[in-house]
Design an enzyme around this catalytic site. Sequence first.
Site, PDB file in Angstrom:
ATOM      1  N   ASN A 119       4.744  -2.549   2.265  1.00 46.61           N
ATOM      2  CA  ASN A 119       3.665  -1.578   1.996  1.00 46.61           C
ATOM      3  C   ASN A 119       3.550  -1.296   0.492  1.00 46.61           C
ATOM      4  O   ASN A 119       2.452  -1.181  -0.063  1.00 46.61           O
ATOM      5  CB  ASN A 119       3.929  -0.253   2.715  1.00 46.61           C
ATOM      6  N   ASP A 127       4.609   5.397   0.621  1.00 50.73           N
ATOM      7  CA  ASP A 127       4.754   4.065   0.006  1.00 50.73           C
ATOM      8  C   ASP A 127       3.671   3.831  -1.046  1.00 50.73           C
ATOM      9  O   ASP A 127       3.930   3.269  -2.114  1.00 50.73           O
ATOM     10  CB  ASP A 127       4.674   2.975   1.085  1.00 50.73           C
TER      11      ASP A 127
HETATM   12  O1  RIB Z   1       6.739   4.121   5.366  1.00 47.20           O
HETATM   13  C1  RIB Z   1       6.054   3.646   6.493  1.00 47.20           C
HETATM   14  C2  RIB Z   1       6.751   2.432   7.031  1.00 47.20           C
HETATM   15  O2  RIB Z   1       8.011   2.809   7.543  1.00 47.20           O
HETATM   16  C3  RIB Z   1       6.043   1.775   8.199  1.00 47.20           C
HETATM   17  O3  RIB Z   1       5.109   0.812   7.784  1.00 47.20           O
HETATM   18  C4  RIB Z   1       7.173   1.228   9.041  1.00 47.20           C
HETATM   19  O4  RIB Z   1       7.214  -0.158   9.096  1.00 47.20           O
HETATM   20  C5  RIB Z   1       8.451   1.822   8.448  1.00 47.20           C
HETATM   21  O5  RIB Z   1       9.161   0.904   7.728  1.00 47.20           O
END
Ligand code: RIB
Length: 281
Positions: free
Chosen positions: A42, A227
């Site tokens: 992400n 993220d």
């Molecule tokens: O931060 C979100 C993410 O946390 C998701 O995309 C999931 O895969 C987990 O890793």
Amino acid sequence: MKIAVLGSINLDIVASGAPLPRAGETVSGARLDQHPGGKGANQAYAARRLGADTEMYGRVGRDPFAEPALDLLKRGGTNLAHVLIDDEHPTGVALIAVSPEGENQITVCSGANAAVAAPQRIEAGALICQLEVPIETVADAFDAFDGFAVANLAPAAAVPDRLMARADLLVVNETEMEFYGESLFWSPALIAVTLGARGAELWRQGERIAAATPPQVEVVDTTGAGDVFVAALTVALMEQQSPQDALRFACAAGALATTRPGAQPAAPTRAEVEAMLGGHS
Ligand code: RIB
């Protein structure tokens, strides 16, 4: 500007629109979707959308989940030459429930992410890591890296002193902040604390040096907003934006990410963030 990300790659299996179940409870009426996810992937995807040249270090299994998990990274132009295929472990999967209010619960099946090892060398201006791969791997990668080292300490877990001492930027949310407590402020790093809809703060050695509140938005899904914040803050600091401007940029990017479903599919473009900042005093 090249940003390397070493971290998790997941396929997110998402049930949305039903209330979050309590322990032992069954809820029904949810809609099912799947998206590429994983905190590492992400962050790489979000940094790319914001204009960085990105490369990903991680692992997927030799299984049908690998391709959809990498789909947006590939289509977005992230260099995947350092994503290894693991013959022994499956692609990571995250089971995500999203409530009608946009809050989530996430269970991660780590799979190949738990087998990620540090490469001998990473050539980039910045390296972003999180804690969904082995913590020793993150510490080793930081030790072998010369540039701006960013650790998103999520999910919260005990980390070795050498990692804290090497990091240039540490990013935590409020829950993680409670877990790490005062120990965070012994680190010489810049510390970013995200506060959800209340925005974020930047600290250095116990002194608050910047604070920002995000523009108000209609929240659909908060998954992955943190993220996007990590990626945006790194991009802005690498562009030599001031701490205050960089924080404002990251808060706007994170807020935009909550307005759409999914983690990677919700990552905003540079133009979207700039348009939001232009209209927000
Ligand atoms: O931060 C979100 C993410 O946390 C998701 O995309 C999931 O895969 C987990 O890793």
